[in-house]
Design a protein around this motif. Structure first.
Motif, PDB file in Angstrom:
ATOM      1  N   GLU A 102      39.341  11.818  16.389  1.00 49.13           N
ATOM      2  CA  GLU A 102      39.611  11.948  15.432  1.00 49.13           C
ATOM      3  C   GLU A 102      39.115  11.584  14.444  1.00 49.13           C
ATOM      4  O   GLU A 102      38.680  11.996  12.990  1.00 49.13           O
ATOM      5  N   THR A 103      39.092  10.410  14.375  1.00 49.84           N
ATOM      6  CA  THR A 103      38.356   9.122  13.528  1.00 49.84           C
ATOM      7  C   THR A 103      36.714   9.512  13.953  1.00 49.84           C
ATOM      8  O   THR A 103      36.119   9.519  12.714  1.00 49.84           O
ATOM      9  N   ALA A 104      35.924   9.945  15.010  1.00 50.05           N
ATOM     10  CA  ALA A 104      34.579  10.270  14.831  1.00 50.05           C
ATOM     11  C   ALA A 104      34.373  11.053  14.310  1.00 50.05           C
ATOM     12  O   ALA A 104      33.029  11.333  13.313  1.00 50.05           O
ATOM     13  N   PHE A 105      35.595  12.678  14.327  1.00 52.01           N
ATOM     14  CA  PHE A 105      34.469  13.454  12.722  1.00 52.01           C
ATOM     15  C   PHE A 105      34.442  13.101  11.809  1.00 52.01           C
ATOM     16  O   PHE A 105      33.488  13.722  11.480  1.00 52.01           O
ATOM     17  N   ALA A 106      35.802  12.580  11.830  1.00 51.25           N
ATOM     18  CA  ALA A 106      35.881  12.480   9.928  1.00 51.25           C
ATOM     19  C   ALA A 106      34.691  11.372   9.874  1.00 51.25           C
ATOM     20  O   ALA A 106      33.932  11.478   8.451  1.00 51.25           O
ATOM     21  N   CYS A 107      34.117  10.698  10.402  1.00 51.61           N
ATOM     22  CA  CYS A 107      33.158   9.431  10.073  1.00 51.61           C
ATOM     23  C   CYS A 107      32.232  10.376   9.807  1.00 51.61           C
ATOM     24  O   CYS A 107      31.044  10.380   9.013  1.00 51.61           O
ATOM     25  N   ALA A 108      31.989  11.200  11.194  1.00 53.56           N
ATOM     26  CA  ALA A 108      30.584  11.718  10.812  1.00 53.56           C
ATOM     27  C   ALA A 108      30.523  13.112   9.915  1.00 53.56           C
ATOM     28  O   ALA A 108      29.959  12.819   9.093  1.00 53.56           O
ATOM     29  N   MET A 109      32.025  13.335   9.217  1.00 53.68           N
ATOM     30  CA  MET A 109      31.884  14.244   8.185  1.00 53.68           C
ATOM     31  C   MET A 109      31.149  13.179   7.464  1.00 53.68           C
ATOM     32  O   MET A 109      30.178  13.799   6.205  1.00 53.68           O
ATOM     33  N   GLY A 110      32.015  11.965   6.953  1.00 49.56           N
ATOM     34  CA  GLY A 110      31.584  11.180   6.112  1.00 49.56           C
ATOM     35  C   GLY A 110      29.802  10.943   6.085  1.00 49.56           C
ATOM     36  O   GLY A 110      28.944  10.743   4.915  1.00 49.56           O
ATOM     37  N   VAL A 111      29.399  10.676   7.335  1.00 52.66           N
ATOM     38  CA  VAL A 111      28.123  10.125   7.056  1.00 52.66           C
ATOM     39  C   VAL A 111      26.914  11.822   7.162  1.00 52.66           C
ATOM     40  O   VAL A 111      25.509  11.784   6.556  1.00 52.66           O
ATOM     41  N   VAL A 112      27.622  12.479   7.395  1.00 49.67           N
ATOM     42  CA  VAL A 112      26.822  13.647   6.456  1.00 49.67           C
ATOM     43  C   VAL A 112      26.392  14.631   4.938  1.00 49.67           C
ATOM     44  O   VAL A 112      25.735  14.594   4.338  1.00 49.67           O
TER      45      VAL A 112
END
Length: 136
Positions: A102-112
């Protein structure tokens, strides 16, 4: 390049992004900051305090979207570092948990999303080409 060279639509996009960060972090960490256990405070208190401070500072981004750009740059950097140094090794080792995913998805969205919002020419001018302030 000065502040007037950044289009108004870009300033509004930055404001919307600051608001998104503030609302997202407030919804995620606000309730636990008010009611938590001692064990939670020992394990997660620093992180929650840091992101709560970030959420509060992002409110200034609504008024001063360009002056608060370092907050968005910080967001991009820490999320990238977390994905590379924490999530990727866990994923490679088959140790991802649902919470980490869940954290990885949220961080990936931020990085994109963050690079799409940032005014890169303004950043290049003000943070890389412009002379630094004097040391003496």
């Amino acid at each position: 390049m000065n502040d007037n060279d950044v289009p108004l639509w870009r300033l509004h996009l930055l404001r919307a992004f600051y608001l998104l960060i503030t609302v997202g972090l407030t919804l995620s960490f606000g309730p636990v900051m008010l009611q938590h256990t001692d064990l939670w405070a020992q394990r997660k208190g620093e992180t929650a305090s840091l992101v709560s401070g970030l959420a509060i500072l992002c409110l200034w981004g609504l008024r001063y979207p360009l002056q608060m750009l370092p907050l968005l740059i910080f967001e991009l950097i820490w999320k990238s570092v977390w994905l590379i140094a924490i999530a990727y090794p866990l994923w490679r080792g088959g140790a991802m948990t649902p919470a980490v995913e869940e954290t990885a998805f949220a961080c990936a969205m931020g990085v994109v999303l963050t690079p799409l919002v940032l005014p890169w020419r303004y950043i290049a001018h003000h943070y890389f080409r412009k002379p630094g302030q004097r040391w003496r």
